[in-house]
Design a protein around this motif. Structure first.
Motif, mmCIF file in Angstrom:
data_model
loop_
_atom_site.group_PDB
_atom_site.id
_atom_site.type_symbol
_atom_site.label_atom_id
_atom_site.label_comp_id
_atom_site.label_asym_id
_atom_site.label_seq_id
_atom_site.Cartn_x
_atom_site.Cartn_y
_atom_site.Cartn_z
ATOM 1 N N TYR A 280 -2.782 -17.879 2.627
ATOM 2 C CA TYR A 280 -2.327 -16.585 1.966
ATOM 3 C C TYR A 280 -1.599 -15.624 2.717
ATOM 4 O O TYR A 280 -1.578 -15.625 3.885
ATOM 5 N N TYR A 281 -0.630 -14.787 2.026
ATOM 6 C CA TYR A 281 0.262 -13.697 2.676
ATOM 7 C C TYR A 281 0.161 -12.561 1.774
ATOM 8 O O TYR A 281 -0.468 -12.372 0.645
ATOM 9 N N LYS A 282 0.555 -11.417 2.381
ATOM 10 C CA LYS A 282 0.644 -10.127 1.773
ATOM 11 C C LYS A 282 -0.558 -9.601 1.327
ATOM 12 O O LYS A 282 -1.691 -9.915 2.197
ATOM 13 N N SER A 283 -0.642 -9.038 0.285
ATOM 14 C CA SER A 283 -2.053 -8.282 -0.335
ATOM 15 C C SER A 283 -3.313 -9.244 -0.487
ATOM 16 O O SER A 283 -4.259 -9.193 -0.451
ATOM 17 N N THR A 284 -2.714 -10.486 -0.775
ATOM 18 C CA THR A 284 -3.700 -11.394 -1.181
ATOM 19 C C THR A 284 -4.391 -11.906 0.279
ATOM 20 O O THR A 284 -5.705 -12.133 0.139
ATOM 21 N N PHE B 6 -15.843 -3.023 3.604
ATOM 22 C CA PHE B 6 -14.603 -3.697 3.469
ATOM 23 C C PHE B 6 -14.903 -5.074 2.692
ATOM 24 O O PHE B 6 -13.892 -5.356 2.101
ATOM 25 N N HIS B 7 -16.150 -5.486 2.697
ATOM 26 C CA HIS B 7 -15.992 -6.703 1.697
ATOM 27 C C HIS B 7 -15.927 -6.330 0.246
ATOM 28 O O HIS B 7 -15.308 -7.187 -0.397
ATOM 29 N N TYR B 8 -15.990 -5.127 -0.376
ATOM 30 C CA TYR B 8 -15.862 -4.749 -1.483
ATOM 31 C C TYR B 8 -14.363 -4.523 -1.731
ATOM 32 O O TYR B 8 -14.183 -4.346 -3.108
ATOM 33 N N ALA B 9 -13.527 -4.537 -1.023
ATOM 34 C CA ALA B 9 -11.976 -4.341 -1.005
ATOM 35 C C ALA B 9 -11.732 -5.562 -1.988
ATOM 36 O O ALA B 9 -10.784 -5.682 -2.720
ATOM 37 N N PHE B 10 -12.492 -6.748 -2.032
ATOM 38 C CA PHE B 10 -12.157 -8.084 -2.644
ATOM 39 C C PHE B 10 -12.026 -7.677 -4.087
ATOM 40 O O PHE B 10 -11.484 -8.395 -4.789
ATOM 41 N N LEU B 11 -12.841 -6.868 -4.389
ATOM 42 C CA LEU B 11 -12.662 -6.502 -6.077
ATOM 43 C C LEU B 11 -11.191 -5.939 -6.505
ATOM 44 O O LEU B 11 -10.906 -6.225 -7.818
ATOM 45 N N PHE B 12 -10.399 -5.637 -5.550
ATOM 46 C CA PHE B 12 -8.925 -5.332 -6.066
ATOM 47 C C PHE B 12 -8.224 -6.478 -6.243
ATOM 48 O O PHE B 12 -6.982 -6.423 -6.805
ATOM 49 N N THR C 230 -1.128 -9.659 -8.704
ATOM 50 C CA THR C 230 -0.364 -9.762 -7.601
ATOM 51 C C THR C 230 1.032 -8.903 -7.747
ATOM 52 O O THR C 230 1.265 -8.172 -6.735
ATOM 53 N N PHE C 231 1.740 -8.894 -8.676
ATOM 54 C CA PHE C 231 2.859 -8.285 -8.955
ATOM 55 C C PHE C 231 2.764 -6.767 -8.753
ATOM 56 O O PHE C 231 3.800 -6.327 -8.840
ATOM 57 N N LEU C 232 1.420 -6.326 -9.037
ATOM 58 C CA LEU C 232 1.536 -4.835 -8.899
ATOM 59 C C LEU C 232 0.963 -4.505 -7.379
ATOM 60 O O LEU C 232 1.209 -3.486 -6.953
ATOM 61 N N ARG C 233 0.069 -5.525 -6.795
ATOM 62 C CA ARG C 233 -0.455 -5.151 -5.440
ATOM 63 C C ARG C 233 0.666 -5.450 -4.472
ATOM 64 O O ARG C 233 0.729 -4.549 -3.423
ATOM 65 N N ASN C 234 1.343 -6.306 -4.413
ATOM 66 C CA ASN C 234 2.472 -6.657 -3.693
ATOM 67 C C ASN C 234 3.548 -5.650 -3.109
ATOM 68 O O ASN C 234 4.038 -5.283 -2.086
ATOM 69 N N PRO C 235 3.958 -4.733 -4.394
ATOM 70 C CA PRO C 235 4.878 -3.698 -4.154
ATOM 71 C C PRO C 235 4.348 -2.526 -3.295
ATOM 72 O O PRO C 235 5.180 -2.060 -2.323
ATOM 73 N N ILE C 236 3.235 -2.408 -3.312
ATOM 74 C CA ILE C 236 2.426 -1.218 -2.535
ATOM 75 C C ILE C 236 2.242 -1.840 -1.025
ATOM 76 O O ILE C 236 2.729 -1.113 -0.219
ATOM 77 N N TYR D 41 5.495 -1.906 0.647
ATOM 78 C CA TYR D 41 6.203 -0.392 1.074
ATOM 79 C C TYR D 41 5.356 -0.195 2.371
ATOM 80 O O TYR D 41 6.266 0.496 3.084
ATOM 81 N N VAL D 42 3.904 -0.406 2.445
ATOM 82 C CA VAL D 42 3.474 -0.153 3.843
ATOM 83 C C VAL D 42 3.907 -0.875 4.800
ATOM 84 O O VAL D 42 4.197 -0.490 5.819
ATOM 85 N N ALA D 43 4.212 -2.449 4.589
ATOM 86 C CA ALA D 43 4.579 -3.181 5.407
ATOM 87 C C ALA D 43 6.189 -2.668 6.132
ATOM 88 O O ALA D 43 6.255 -2.618 7.347
ATOM 89 N N LYS D 44 6.850 -2.293 5.180
ATOM 90 C CA LYS D 44 8.270 -1.828 5.729
ATOM 91 C C LYS D 44 8.364 -0.674 6.355
ATOM 92 O O LYS D 44 9.028 -0.312 7.404
ATOM 93 N N ASN D 45 7.345 0.276 6.239
ATOM 94 C CA ASN D 45 7.118 1.740 6.921
ATOM 95 C C ASN D 45 6.147 1.354 8.014
ATOM 96 O O ASN D 45 5.965 2.683 8.730
ATOM 97 N N ARG D 46 5.539 0.492 8.198
ATOM 98 C CA ARG D 46 4.362 0.502 9.287
ATOM 99 C C ARG D 46 4.882 0.891 10.513
ATOM 100 O O ARG D 46 4.301 1.467 11.442
ATOM 101 N N TYR D 47 6.047 0.531 11.193
ATOM 102 C CA TYR D 47 6.270 1.031 12.382
ATOM 103 C C TYR D 47 6.560 2.443 12.505
ATOM 104 O O TYR D 47 6.512 3.185 13.531
#
Length: 137
Positions: free
Chosen positions: A73-77, A90-96, A101-107, A110-116
């Protein structure tokens, strides 16, 4: 990839990223069942795993969860699959996972692009503390 532990899930992470290294520490703290092992994407083993599972490295910018012989798996998944096996809140984050995926991955992207920019970049890969060094491959 016969040298990988078959009974562990492997998290490949950006070893230069402060956010990623902190996330690894959080996962270790909440991995009460000792499920995960860690590999920096930039390492020789990280590169070998990415090549083995056939992911184009241009598509990966921070995290991969690899279950040898099962799936990857990669990205938000990946983040949500990891959360599923953690203790505490943290276990409950799985509910997201109900969010498509097409809504989760852009977010996530965005974080991955700006993490540095937001969290900084280390000059070298994370060096694990002696008490957790056995969790790294």
């Amino acid at each position: 990839m016969e040298r990988l532990p078959k009974n562990k899930k492997i998290i490949l992470f950006d070893g230069f990223c402060h956010l990623c290294s902190t996330s690894v520490e959080i996962v270790i703290e909440h991995d009460k069942k000792d499920i995960f092992r860690f590999v920096a994407i930039q390492s020789d083993l990280g590169t070998a795993i990415i090549n083995h599972i056939g992911i184009d490295s241009k598509n990966i910018d921070s995290i991969i969860l690899y279950e040898p012989g099962v799936a990857y798996y990669y990205k938000s998944t990946a983040a949500l699959e990891i959360a599923k096996d953690l203790s505490g809140i943290f276990h409950y984050a799985f509910l997201f996972r109900i969010i498509p995926t097409f809504l989760r991955n852009p977010i996530y992207d965005y974080v991955a692009k700006n993490r540095y920019k937001w969290y900084g970049k280390q000059v070298s890969c994370m060096i694990p503390k002696p008490e957790i060094v056995n969790r790294f491959l």
